[in-house]
Motif scaffolding. Sequence first.
Motif, PDB file in Angstrom:
ATOM      1  N   GLU A 158       2.725  10.816   0.979  1.00  0.00           N
ATOM      2  CA  GLU A 158       1.647   9.700   0.850  1.00  0.00           C
ATOM      3  C   GLU A 158       1.828   9.335  -0.641  1.00  0.00           C
ATOM      4  N   LEU A 208       0.229   5.840  -2.792  1.00  0.00           N
ATOM      5  CA  LEU A 208      -0.993   5.073  -3.104  1.00  0.00           C
ATOM      6  C   LEU A 208      -0.947   4.256  -4.462  1.00  0.00           C
ATOM      7  N   THR A 236      -3.616   1.734  -6.961  1.00  0.00           N
ATOM      8  CA  THR A 236      -5.028   1.422  -6.940  1.00  0.00           C
ATOM      9  C   THR A 236      -4.975   0.535  -8.255  1.00  0.00           C
ATOM     10  N   GLU A 274      -7.041  -0.849  -2.895  1.00  0.00           N
ATOM     11  CA  GLU A 274      -6.123   0.401  -2.911  1.00  0.00           C
ATOM     12  C   GLU A 274      -5.089  -0.166  -1.765  1.00  0.00           C
ATOM     13  N   GLY A 319      -1.864   1.753   0.405  1.00  0.00           N
ATOM     14  CA  GLY A 319      -1.104   3.154   0.448  1.00  0.00           C
ATOM     15  C   GLY A 319      -0.233   2.688   1.602  1.00  0.00           C
ATOM     16  N   THR A 362       1.827   6.253   4.203  1.00  0.00           N
ATOM     17  CA  THR A 362       1.830   7.645   4.626  1.00  0.00           C
ATOM     18  C   THR A 362       2.848   7.805   5.704  1.00  0.00           C
TER      19      THR A 362
END
Length: 680
Positions: A475, A477, A479, A493, A495, A497
């Motif tokens: 994952e 991410l 921000t 945000e 992201g 995965t």
Amino acid sequence: MRVALAAVVAAAVVAAPALAQSVDASGRTTYDAAFFQRFQPANALEVVRRVPGFTLEQVEEDVRGFGQAAGNVVINGQRPSSKSDTIEVVLARIPATRVARVEVGPGTLFGAEYSGKAQVVNLILTGEGGLAGTATGTLRRQYDGKLFPEGSVSTLLRRGNSTFNAAIGVNNEQTSEEGYDTLRALPSGELLEYRRKINTIEDPNAFVSGSWDYKAGQFETARFNARYAFDRFRLSQTNQVLPTGGTARDDRLTQRFHFDEWEVGGDVQRPLLGGGVKLIGLATRRDRIDRELSLLRVRSDVIGGNEQQVRSQRDEAVLRGLWTRPDFHGWSVETGVEGALNRLRSKVDLFGFGAEGARTRIDLPVDDAVVTEHRAEGFANASRSLTAKLRIDLALNYELSRLTVDGDADAKRSLHFWKPKLNVDWRPGDGWRAQASIARTVAQLRFEDFISAAELANERVNGGNAELVPQRSWEALATVEKQVLGDGLVKLELGYTRTALVQDRVPTPEGFDAPGNLGDGTSKIARATFDVPVARLGIKGGRISGRLSYVGTSVQDPFTGEQRPYSGASPFVYEVNWRQDLGDFAWGVGFSGDDPYTFYRRNELDTLYPGNPYITAFAEYRPTRSTTVTLSVDNLGDFSTRRGRLFFDPDRRTPDPFRVEDRVRNQHILPYLTIKHNFG
């Protein structure tokens, strides 16, 4: 709404005023108790919900182990040593008058369980002694006019270094919903069956809990907690069935689910090697008895149906030891190990009724089994500030487990995983903050997914899968957030995965479908969150907040070979809330909703269509600083929810469905009156 929000954000960026809170070098933001006085909160839960830009993380109670059940709130820097008491319950038991301040910082400031979390709230309580508490009473009204009371009382007593907390609560959740089903042939659209349904739902539940906390110093603490809770869910459904060209039926469905839970836990911490060593223990038992009865009747004669009883017992024992030191050559470090034993004993008895009511047992592939897991996990994390504006967090976990299934299935396997994490936190100044993280995660398995059981309300069977293994993901991410208009916050945000062995639904050799593992899958994430005061725009006491989330998932379908979303994944979710505090009076309205989402089964596409938007509203009056009276309304728009089921024969490799079922349900407008009173 979009134009208004854009104007708010634009005005905020142009004129960023002095902030109402303070930020230290570690990235910890502090809000004093005075910050929350304008909201006149009754308890700590209402305080936490008023933290700008913060969303309370929901953690499933049946998550196994202690480390993975962490949410994003700690109290006095310590995590409560309870799992079955959710953090909402724990916070609701603390009077707001005992909150000294709230700190918000990156997760690694508060322990290994929180490593990688962008925000964790640390609720700091006052050292004030004596007795304090909160009493809450609620009166709910359902659409047919029936009234249902419920309430809770919690107390907190502080004596020297000890704090005692006790609580008891009764929830009398009852509601009714009405609706209809249509069953049509495809592609003609011919009506095959119409069903008029009324569901009466009763869900009374209660709990009693208590805890003792001792703190003589930073590394001299102890805690003991205990809890008992029960739930008695009951559903009674009347079902008038009108087949086209057939005989009308008067079907009935009843569900009686009984749940009892006991939990005992505690921890003790002592100084060691310049830091502190802590030992945590927890034991939980959950007993469940589910009874369901579905009868197909022509007048008073039973012409078919099913009966099912599920008995299960879940046991968990956890022991966790850790050592932490806040300053070790410039690093904040924590390391330890956790061991857990989890066991599910489950027995399912399914029966069918013949034309004259004769009952015959139906054997399912895995309906009597014991699932056992022995698991150990070692962990270490370290964090430090590289500069006054840049912080790095490193973590590494190693998980080892032995899983066995005995009874109708015989399966054994050992699993082990490395789980590294890296998080970088940068605060360039002027209210800006950026974070980037990458982590490897491993999902938990639901022990119930190993067991077969019928869904009588949906006339289908879920097969059990003793060979199920957990999916594992990488994952990433990023921000970015900006403080605006004083204590407001806007956050974005992004992201991505990548998941191996996606847990979804797969066909079984017996002709059912069951939870299982597919191939590789991906998730693309984009979320925007805002929490903005508008007093400087001329609206006294006003505040608008909300979030917009997109999560696009993709995995190859085992039947069609094409890419599709994960089962149960809704791509778009939104929420917008308005609140205005005017001294002793406050009011607000909220809008929320999400996209339809589908469960991809062997011979069925089962899609849920939420009633959008779901509208809530409240008006609040505070006759004294200790008492709050709130009138709230749920489903103010009186929207129905819909569910569509497309059926394929023999399975979804056939491109065109042959039948469609539509279900429409509505609980209507649900008002309720709540009175909260603080004492002490």
